[in-house]
Scaffold this active site. Structure first.
Site, PDB file in Angstrom:
ATOM      1  CD  GLN A 123       1.926   8.351   5.634  1.00  0.00           C
ATOM      2  OE1 GLN A 123       0.727   8.330   6.374  1.00  0.00           O
ATOM      3  NE2 GLN A 123       3.062   9.212   5.728  1.00  0.00           N
ATOM      4  CD1 TRP A 163      -0.529   2.577   2.202  1.00  0.00           C
ATOM      5  CD2 TRP A 163      -2.883   1.975   0.970  1.00  0.00           C
ATOM      6  NE1 TRP A 163      -1.559   3.651   1.782  1.00  0.00           N
ATOM      7  CE2 TRP A 163      -3.204   3.089   0.996  1.00  0.00           C
ATOM      8  CE3 TRP A 163      -3.734   1.197   0.390  1.00  0.00           C
ATOM      9  CZ2 TRP A 163      -4.331   3.829   1.133  1.00  0.00           C
ATOM     10  CZ3 TRP A 163      -5.260   1.948  -0.070  1.00  0.00           C
ATOM     11  CH2 TRP A 163      -5.011   3.046   0.966  1.00  0.00           C
ATOM     12  CG  MET A 164       1.341   4.066  -2.754  1.00  0.00           C
ATOM     13  SD  MET A 164       2.812   4.922  -4.120  1.00  0.00           S
ATOM     14  CE  MET A 164       2.652   6.259  -3.128  1.00  0.00           C
ATOM     15  CG  ASN A 165      -1.734   6.750   1.984  1.00  0.00           C
ATOM     16  OD1 ASN A 165      -1.447   5.751   3.104  1.00  0.00           O
ATOM     17  ND2 ASN A 165      -1.532   8.446   2.960  1.00  0.00           N
ATOM     18  CG  ASP A 166      -1.460  11.644   2.076  1.00  0.00           C
ATOM     19  OD1 ASP A 166      -1.916  10.686   1.375  1.00  0.00           O
ATOM     20  OD2 ASP A 166      -1.452  12.232   2.967  1.00  0.00           O
ATOM     21  CD1 TRP A 216      -3.778   4.600   5.466  1.00  0.00           C
ATOM     22  CD2 TRP A 216      -4.656   3.442   6.769  1.00  0.00           C
ATOM     23  NE1 TRP A 216      -3.402   4.976   6.797  1.00  0.00           N
ATOM     24  CE2 TRP A 216      -3.774   4.546   7.586  1.00  0.00           C
ATOM     25  CE3 TRP A 216      -5.677   3.211   8.284  1.00  0.00           C
ATOM     26  CZ2 TRP A 216      -4.308   5.229   9.280  1.00  0.00           C
ATOM     27  CZ3 TRP A 216      -5.336   3.266   9.383  1.00  0.00           C
ATOM     28  CH2 TRP A 216      -4.742   5.044  10.192  1.00  0.00           C
TER      29      TRP A 216
END
Length: 458
Positions: free
Chosen positions: A32, A13-16, A40
């Site tokens: 992230q 997972w990745m975000n920002d 997440w």
């Protein structure tokens, strides 16, 4: 062999994007990252570097929970160079209570403080150097104790400034801080505007272009139509007085990207001193290899008559030099390789790229991804959100030209170079290209037959 040109996590997972900076001859992006599953969880900072904004080398994990004050996550933040060192700023998270069935999700809320770490070289991140710079607020203080986050730091007039996203009650706002050394911070002022009806204002970023200040941020719940993700990224004009350490929002918010998948953009200066931005593209399900989430292509930010424009960075644009015939372009699509399509629109134009449909009428560009994204809702942070299928730009003013960049799971459409951008996540694109009522259509592939990208999953 499929080639993905966009920035993907090392796995899971990745975000920002975080800590976007050009430092010692390299671009650094932290992001992230949850290293255990394709969803997440407890946030770490993944780290990649590049010399050209295109080829990214995986550098492992930079930040991870290691202190009592960040034991449940290292949330988003930024980086700046001070005296040759890289200073990383981030939001340190503790859960108010733990979920006994899953320690990686919040049981009943967050407790947030702002922390930092000094890196001697941008490659080593001594966890023992972490320190709190802004403690957790109490209920009656200026910021919210759980929803104050995402420190973005910049230098202006021999001072350092920090902007934090926060809220008062259910209304989002920003907190400004100042510092002489980047280590010791003093509260300066609150920035609020009731025209922007939303919850916490996440991922704020303040910068100047041509002497004018702008704000980009991602307010929670700003999109209220119910047809797409409610949390969206916007820009506004800003007045900022470094002497008084105060700012005021001057304009109504406008979307950064009209595809409504983009979130949490972060800007920096490239090696030529130009303002650039990259952002997280939300994905409702993982890829076949388990990775979920990607970043947009780097975009060049400029202002035209006070409006911000977000055009493709020349580092990416310059790769697409190989002229293709239509049959070759369809072969490129079939092989899941990056493809560029350029064209001019006529009224009633209809373009179908492997099931992704673009239309033009009444001077607006419309897209429909219903055939290449069957998912109705996405679970991003433990709460389901509607995934949009149809999108459109405002009325075009600068012409009718499109540059369409197609990658395996994303399409980015640049309208009149940078008048508007519309980007969408897609799955299982077909290979057929159909176009009617268009002019000057041309196809371009990458400048080499077999590009190799460092860190690419094999």
């Amino acid at each position: 062999m499929a080639v993905t040109l966009h920035f993907l996590p090392r796995d899971h997972w990745m975000n920002d994007p975080n800590g976007f900076i050009y430092y010692r001859g390299k671009y650094h992006i932290f992001y992230q990252y949850f290293p255990y599953e394709s969803r997440w969880g407890t946030m770490h900072w993944g780290h990649k570097t590049s010399t050209d904004l295109v080829h990214w080398k995986d550098e492992g994990i930079a930040l991870y929970p290691s202190r009592d004050f960040d034991r449940n996550g290292c949330f988003s933040g930024s980086a700046i160079e001070i005296d040759g060192k890289m200073y990383l700023y981030y939001t340190a998270i503790v859960y108010a209570s733990m979920d006994p069935a899953n320690i990686h999700v919040s049981g009943s809320g967050l407790i947030a403080c702002q922390a930092m770490l000094e890196s001697p070289d941008g490659m080593h991140f001594p966890a023992e150097e972490k320190r709190i710079i802004i403690p957790t607020f109490s209920e009656n203080e200026v910021g919210h104790p759980g929803d104050t986050r995402d420190p973005k730091v910049w230098q202006e007039r021999e001072q350092y400034f920090m902007v934090l996203g926060s809220r008062k009650g259910e209304q989002g706002n920003l907190l400004l801080y100042s510092s002489r050394d980047g280590l010791h911070w003093q509260f300066a002022s609150v920035v609020s505007d009731e025209r922007i009806k939303s919850h916490t204002w996440e991922c704020p970023d303040i910068f100047s272009i041509d002497g004018e200040h702008y704000l980009i941020m991602s307010p929670i719940g700003i999109e209220k139509t119910g047809t797409s993700y409610p949390n969206q990224s916007v820009w506004t004009k800003l007045s900022f007085d470094p002497g008084k350490k105060q700012a005021k929002i001057l304009s109504h918010p406008r979307f950064i990207d009209y595809g409504m998948d983009l979130y949490a953009p972060q800007s920096t200066l490239d090696e030529k001193g130009r303002r650039i931005v990259m952002a997280w593209m939300r994905m409702p399900r993982p890829l076949a290899d388990g990775r979920i989430g990607m970043l947009t292509f780097p975009r060049l930010v400029r202002q035209k008559e006070g409006d911000l424009r977000f055009g493709l960075h020349p580092a990416v644009e310059s790769l697409f030099t190989r002229v293709l015939q239509k049959k070759q372009a369809e072969d490129v699509l079939r092989d899941q390789r990056p493809l560029k399509i350029s064209l001019d629109l006529l009224e009633g134009a209809h373009i179908d790229i492997g099931g992704y449909v673009i239309r033009f009428y009444q001077e607006k560009v419309y897209t429909d991804r219903s055939k290449v994204l069957a998912i109705e809702r996405a679970d991003l942070f433990g709460e389901e959100a509607q995934v949009g299928k149809e999108f459109c730009t405002p009325i075009l003013q600068d012409g009718r030209h499109l540059d369409i960049y197609v990658d395996a799971n994303i399409i980015e459409i640049y309208v009149n170079q940078d008048e508007y951008v519309l980007s969408n996540i897609v799955y299982d694109l077909g290979s057929q290209i159909l176009a009617q009522d268009v002019e000057k259509i041309a196809y371009f592939g990458l400048d080499t037959e077999e590009p190799v990208y460092e860190g690419e999953k094999k």
